[in-house]
Design a protein around this motif. Structure first.
Motif, PDB file in Angstrom:
ATOM      1  N   ARG A 100      30.181  -4.738 -23.061  1.00 24.49           N
ATOM      2  CA  ARG A 100      29.029  -4.424 -22.218  1.00 24.49           C
ATOM      3  C   ARG A 100      29.096  -2.992 -21.741  1.00 24.49           C
ATOM      4  N   SER A 101      30.308  -2.636 -21.298  1.00 22.40           N
ATOM      5  CA  SER A 101      30.478  -1.321 -20.697  1.00 22.40           C
ATOM      6  C   SER A 101      30.253  -0.207 -21.714  1.00 22.40           C
ATOM      7  N   SER A 102      30.790  -0.372 -22.927  1.00 24.69           N
ATOM      8  CA  SER A 102      30.788   0.759 -23.849  1.00 24.69           C
ATOM      9  C   SER A 102      29.629   0.734 -24.834  1.00 24.69           C
ATOM     10  N   PHE A 106      22.006  -1.138 -19.817  1.00 27.21           N
ATOM     11  CA  PHE A 106      20.997  -2.025 -19.232  1.00 27.21           C
ATOM     12  C   PHE A 106      19.986  -1.234 -18.411  1.00 27.21           C
ATOM     13  N   LEU A 125      28.339   5.495 -11.758  1.00 29.37           N
ATOM     14  CA  LEU A 125      28.800   4.108 -11.635  1.00 29.37           C
ATOM     15  C   LEU A 125      28.912   3.434 -13.008  1.00 29.37           C
ATOM     16  N   ALA A 126      28.118   3.925 -13.967  1.00 32.39           N
ATOM     17  CA  ALA A 126      28.131   3.323 -15.297  1.00 32.39           C
ATOM     18  C   ALA A 126      29.513   3.378 -15.935  1.00 32.39           C
ATOM     19  N   VAL A 128      32.511   3.486 -14.229  1.00 27.07           N
ATOM     20  CA  VAL A 128      33.615   3.080 -13.356  1.00 27.07           C
ATOM     21  C   VAL A 128      34.542   2.104 -14.080  1.00 27.07           C
ATOM     22  N   TYR A 129      33.977   1.286 -14.930  1.00 33.41           N
ATOM     23  CA  TYR A 129      34.794   0.264 -15.611  1.00 33.41           C
ATOM     24  C   TYR A 129      35.190   0.694 -17.012  1.00 33.41           C
ATOM     25  N   ARG A 134      37.304   9.245 -15.870  1.00 30.36           N
ATOM     26  CA  ARG A 134      37.103   9.689 -14.501  1.00 30.36           C
ATOM     27  C   ARG A 134      36.876  11.192 -14.358  1.00 30.36           C
ATOM     28  N   ARG A 137      33.452  12.385 -15.643  1.00 31.66           N
ATOM     29  CA  ARG A 137      32.362  11.460 -15.374  1.00 31.66           C
ATOM     30  C   ARG A 137      31.133  12.172 -14.813  1.00 31.66           C
ATOM     31  N   ARG A 173      21.525   6.141 -16.315  1.00 34.61           N
ATOM     32  CA  ARG A 173      22.754   5.365 -16.135  1.00 34.61           C
ATOM     33  C   ARG A 173      23.059   4.557 -17.398  1.00 34.61           C
ATOM     34  N   GLU A 178      26.615   6.907 -24.358  1.00 29.41           N
ATOM     35  CA  GLU A 178      25.959   6.655 -25.634  1.00 29.41           C
ATOM     36  C   GLU A 178      26.156   5.237 -26.147  1.00 29.41           C
ATOM     37  N   PRO A 179      25.410   4.313 -25.572  1.00 30.16           N
ATOM     38  CA  PRO A 179      25.550   2.920 -26.001  1.00 30.16           C
ATOM     39  C   PRO A 179      24.944   2.685 -27.382  1.00 30.16           C
TER      40      PRO A 179
ATOM     41  N   HIS B  25      38.049  -1.661 -17.590  1.00 33.44           N
ATOM     42  CA  HIS B  25      39.223  -1.321 -16.799  1.00 33.44           C
ATOM     43  C   HIS B  25      38.744  -0.758 -15.477  1.00 33.44           C
ATOM     44  N   LEU B 338      27.543  -3.554 -15.994  1.00 31.88           N
ATOM     45  CA  LEU B 338      28.150  -2.278 -16.356  1.00 31.88           C
ATOM     46  C   LEU B 338      29.581  -2.449 -16.853  1.00 31.88           C
TER      47      LEU B 338
END
Lengths: 242, 425
Positions: A100-102, A106, A125-126, A128-129, A134, A137, A173, A178-179, B25, B338
């Motif tokens: 989902r993250s990478s 959404f 925030l996109a 953070v996970y 970091r 970012r 976001r 680049e999803p 993570h 996210l």
């Protein structure tokens, strides 16, 4: 090694079957009950890289179920969902969250911006996970905001933005990192027609730059802008040919 | 590394195997900054949420600190006076008019005890019954009261040092008075006032019954044995001969600091080598004991209050965190979308409440310490604090925060992203 490649530049133009971003293969989703509710029934769908697909249907047709399956927020009871060729069956929660993250960006009807953070912080925030992001970012967040035309409102708070601007922040976001797939759920539902048109123009631009878009909507205007139209009714998917 | 579908070199690296998945993570630094942003977004609310815990921790710290401070103060005030006092009495002292006490205390008790190493002063004191009232003039004045009922004590010369008496005017008994059994008295300040005697250089005399006595001294104060303040003291030698005092009633000993226990074991043997069992040696019930008892009661009351307030504080944190979980449903859904796992969501809320508790503990500790210092300043005490307290109390706050945050964090992690994202916040 391959992990870092996942964050590399935009994908090449699609010309092969290997370049399918989303592949649903006889996917069903049943919700327990008496009798069980089958919200999605043997749905098959393939979205090529660079496609712009609108998924339309009345409320209660299974749109949200499809959205959650595509967004890896839910799992099918039957069938296979491949994202970027990755079989998503039997993945751990951490793996699914990582995908989902990478690979999925959404965009929601109600924007979901955090009120106490600036525009750029909301976009940050996109990631953070996402591990190891970091230090750079903020720069990527600023780039994404420039891409949607909000380079001048980096430090504004969402409450001072118009609806259209807020939705563009939300798109920025979704674009960070680049999803493979931008998944929009009624992206113009809270907007007037003028700002809706601006968002749709932005989607067109993104489509032309090679991004894969799937927009779930009940709005005919929105679906008309898409390249492909898929209708969902009573849990069944049908391609609409024009 | 390579699974079946991508056995050949993959034409498109984004496709294919599960090994390509970058797991989500949530780094500690991100956790810290996310929690900081959440806690500082609404500072007033954060502070109010923490208020119960702040007060609880402050109450605990102040109670423990003040107990320690006051305890230290009480000990330093009473220690010297108490620790140097030993009293010897006959065992099973029998009171009664016909059954006079059987005492084995010798009249030379003071002399015997002074030979012991560690005794600073020692003397005997006994109540004696006298026939008749006390008056200061030989003539009876029919218009004014000039006869009084004043207690008479028979003492040995050493008693005055042993009870730390100070002299207002004149002098006290010496061994000569004692040996001769002179008709001399020393007045306590209260007795002197009643008899209207303020000076001794004009050789005032008083009458006890029909016997006349020369007043040789008036006391100013007595640190121990306040009954001497209002009494007339005659010397043992006189009481023995004329008032048929059979044996002294009690021996007062002033010992060097730290010698009380030693003298306690030796005094009875020195006074009555043949029957030490018949003597009772010990410290009289000390004001310190009473005081620390009261203090203990107060302490436990305040500790209970502090504990209750901590409990209320924990409920407050739990309550507000739970409300904020409901308020932030949309944010939780967004975070899940996210790439946050349930675990990440739980960790964030747990950390937020834990940090809130630690913050409350820190503020509460400061308030508590300031209270201790302020109270000490007004009472001119030296503030004393256990060194673990300033460190332990914030940790206690953090633990309370973590416990309070457990249920809300679980609730947050169980939030369905699907419904959360549609909720529209």
């Amino acid at each position: 090694m391959t992990a870092s490649i996942a964050d590399s530049g935009p994908p090449p133009p699609s010309n092969s079957t290997a370049d399918i971003v989303v592949e649903l293969d006889e996917v069903s989703r049943e919700f327990p009950g008496n009798p069980p509710v089958r919200a999605l029934d043997g749905a098959s769908l393939a979205i090529q890289r660079g496609d712009y697909v609108a998924i339309i249907g009345p409320s209660g047709s299974g749109k949200s179920t499809l959205l959650h399956l595509l967004g890896l927020l839910d799992e099918p009871t039957h069938g296979v969902y491949r994202l970027d060729g990755i079989d998503t069956r039997d993945l751990t929660e951490s793996d699914r969250a990582g995908l989902r993250s990478s690979r999925i960006g959404f965009v929601f009807q109600s924007f979901h911006l955090l009120g106490h953070r600036t525009t750029v912080e909301n976009v940050m925030l996109a990631e953070v996970y996402r591990p190891g992001t970091r230090s750079t970012r903020r720069k990527r967040a600023e780039d994404a905001l420039r891409q949607v035309g909000l380079g001048h409102r980096l430090d504004a708070y969402p409450t001072t933005l118009s609806g259209g601007e807020r939705q563009r922040v939300a798109v920025a976001r979704a674009l960070v990192g680049e999803p493979s797939l931008l998944l929009a759920d009624e992206p113009t539902g809270n907007l007037d027609s003028v700002t809706s048109a601006q968002i749709l123009d932005l989607f067109d631009d993104l489509h032309h730059s090679g991004l894969t878009l799937a927009v779930i909507t009940h709005d005919e205007d929105v679906s008309e802008r898409a390249e492909r139209k898929v209708r969902i009714n009573d849990g069944t998917l049908t391609e609409v040919f024009r | 590394m390579i699974d079946l579908e991508t056995a050949q070199p993959a034409p498109e690296p984004r496709l294919g195997s599960r090994n390509d998945i970058v797991r989500s993570h949530f780094s500690v630094r991100d956790l810290l900054s996310e929690a900081t942003v959440a806690l500082t977004a609404r500072p007033a609310r954060t502070l109010l949420t923490a208020l119960g815990t702040i007060l609880g921790v402050a109450a605990l710290v102040a109670t423990l600190g003040l107990a320690k401070t006051a305890g230290n103060q009480v000990v330093s005030r009473f220690n010297e006076l108490e620790a140097t006092r030993v009293l010897v009495e006959p065992q099973d002292r029998q009171q009664g008019r016909n059954n006079r006490q059987v005492s084995v205390i010798p009249f030379d008790a003071g002399d015997r005890l002074r030979r012991l190493n560690g005794v600073a002063a020692a003397g005997t004191k006994s109540e004696v019954g006298v026939d008749g009232l006390v008056r200061s003039v030989p003539v009876v004045d029919p218009l004014g009261q000039n006869e009084f009922q004043i207690p008479v004590l028979s003492v040995s010369p050493g008693i005055f040092d042993a009870v730390r008496a100070t002299i207002e005017t004149g002098r006290v008994f010496d061994d000569g008075h004692n040996e001769r059994g002179d008709n001399v008295v020393v007045l306590g300040p209260g007795a002197a006032r009643r008899l209207n005697i303020t000076r001794v250089d004009n050789s005032p005399a008083i009458f006890i019954g029909d016997d006349s006595f020369a007043v040789i001294g008036i006391l100013r104060d007595v640190e121990r044995e306040p009954d001497m303040l209002n009494a007339i003291m005659v010397v043992d030698g006189y009481a023995r001969e004329r008032l048929s005092l059979f044996a002294p009633a009690e021996v007062h000993i002033e010992v060097e600091i730290g010698a009380a226990d030693l003298i306690g074991t030796q005094a009875a043997l020195a006074l009555a080598p043949d029957s030490p069992d018949q003597l009772k040696v010990g410290l009289p019930s000390s004001p310190r004991g009473v005081r620390s008892g009261v203090q203990g009661d107060l302490n436990s009351l305040f500790l209970i209050l502090g504990g209750v307030s901590l409990l209320v504080g924990a409920i407050g944190i739990a309550n507000v965190t739970l409300v904020s979980v409901l308020e932030r449903t949309g944010e939780i859904g967004l975070r899940r979308a996210l790439g946050a796992t349930r675990r990440h969501i739980a960790a964030q809320f747990l950390f937020e409440s834990g940090a809130l508790g630690a913050l409350a503990g820190l503020i509460g500790t400061s308030v508590g310490i300031l209270t201790v210092v302020a109270v000490s300043a007004t009472k001119s005490w030296t503030p004393v604090l256990d060194s673990w307290l300033p460190f332990g109390a914030p940790i206690l706050g953090a633990i309370i925060g973590l416990i309070a945050g457990t249920y809300p964090a679980w609730k947050a992690s169980a939030t369905e992203p699907i419904s959360a994202l549609r909720s529209g916040t």
